[in-house]
Structure formats: C-alpha cells, structure tokens
Design an enzyme around this catalytic site. Structure first.
Site, PDB file in Angstrom:
ATOM      1  N   ARG A   1     106.835  98.953 102.910  1.00  0.00           N
ATOM      2  CA  ARG A   1     105.780  99.888 102.488  1.00  0.00           C
ATOM      3  C   ARG A   1     104.680  99.194 101.704  1.00  0.00           C
ATOM      4  NH1 ARG A   1     110.532 102.454 102.384  1.00  0.00           N
ATOM      5  NH2 ARG A   1     110.830 101.892 100.207  1.00  0.00           N
TER       6      ARG A   1
ATOM      7  N   GLU B   1     121.297  95.578  93.201  1.00  0.00           N
ATOM      8  CA  GLU B   1     122.394  96.217  92.480  1.00  0.00           C
ATOM      9  C   GLU B   1     123.735  96.011  93.191  1.00  0.00           C
ATOM     10  OE1 GLU B   1     119.724  99.358  94.447  1.00  0.00           O
ATOM     11  OE2 GLU B   1     119.487  97.479  93.405  1.00  0.00           O
TER      12      GLU B   1
END
Length: 176
Positions: free
Chosen positions: A64, A101
C-alpha cells in the site's frame, strides 16, 4: 486543508475486525483511496509538509505504500523507488531483515535505485511497530541516501512504532 479534511479522511478509514487474524482490527484505506477528494488531499498534505525541491527520491514500501508514494513522487518531480518483499526485485539488490511480532521478514531495494547524497522520503500507509520503516531507512542509508523523513497516512500510536524510528523526522496524518 485543515482539520475538516482530516476528519473526512478519518471517516473513510474502515475498521475490519479479526483481519488478517482474530484479535486484529485492520485499518482498511480502500474507501479513502476511492474518494478522489480525500485521496488527493492526503497526497497534497504530505507534499506540502516536506516541500517541493527537498526530495530527490520517494521510496514506497510494498504494497500500500506504493499507492501513496507514487503520486507524492510525481508532485515532487522526484523518482519513485519500490522496496519489496524478498525475491520480488529482478536486479541486484540489498536486503534487510526485520522483526515481526511472529518472526522475521526481509525487504529488498535495487542497489542502483538511490545515489549517494540523494534526499529520500520514505512513504507507507501505516506505522505500526516501526520495523518495516526502520529496515527501509537502513537500506536507503546503506546505498548512501539521506532520509529526509518517513511519512505515513496512519500511525498506530499504541504500538510505539516511533521508538523504532527515533532520530528520523516522522509525519503522519491520522493517529489511533
């Protein structure tokens, strides 16, 4: 273009619960991109913040970030440089691994995309933990570029991404 346009922009960012996995609330910018006035205003606000004549290359982070970085580069009269996921660039590239993460990922940039001394603006849609932006800044600097700033449409402030990009000028339009 003041707070009114930013409220319009914020209203066009859709929350999608449990995407891409349970417990995550995804910030979907596609309604904003589909609104010509809001989309052009976002681009204009980034360009005005950094000022024409101050940027030689605009680096967009896959995927994006490409959507926002390309028109920003056009308005600056600057070149556009994609930073992509590992294995997607066809020519000699530099790579940087960064933490997620749930593991690590690798970004790449073409070795000849940035010349020493060029002023580079890094653009992405969201600053979350800051790992992607930090890795991208490292790639730009490894090629000899000077990072003039990191610009994002959205900052997820609760994830403390600014800590990862400390020392870099940072600009975002919307913060959650």
């Amino acid at each position: 273009m003041g707070n009114g346009i930013l409220e319009q922009v914020r209203a066009l960012i859709r929350d999608v619960p449990d995407f891409p996995q349970p417990g995550i609330v995804f910030k979907d910018i596609t309604p904003l991109l589909a609104d010509g006035t809001a989309f052009s205003s976002v681009i204009d606000l980034i360009v005005v913040h950094y000022g024409r004549g101050n940027v030689d290359k605009v680096v967009g982070i896959e995927a994006r970030g490409f959507i926002l970085a390309s028109p920003v580069a056009y308005h600056f009269g600057a070149g556009f440089v994609p930073v992509r996921k590992q294995g997607k660039l066809p020519s000699d590239s530099e790579a940087a691994e960064y933490s997620l993460e749930y593991g690590t990922a690798t970004l790449e940039i073409h070795r000849d995309a940035i010349l020493p001394g060029e002023r580079v603006l890094i653009v992405d849609d969201v600053l979350a933990t800051g790992g992607t932006a930090r890795a991208t800044a490292g790639l730009v600097e490894r090629l000899g570029g000077k990072v003039v700033g990191i610009a994002c449409l959205i900052e997820l402030a609760f994830l403390n991404g600014r800590d990862a990009i400390e020392g870099y000028e940072f600009f975002s339009l919307i913060s959650y």
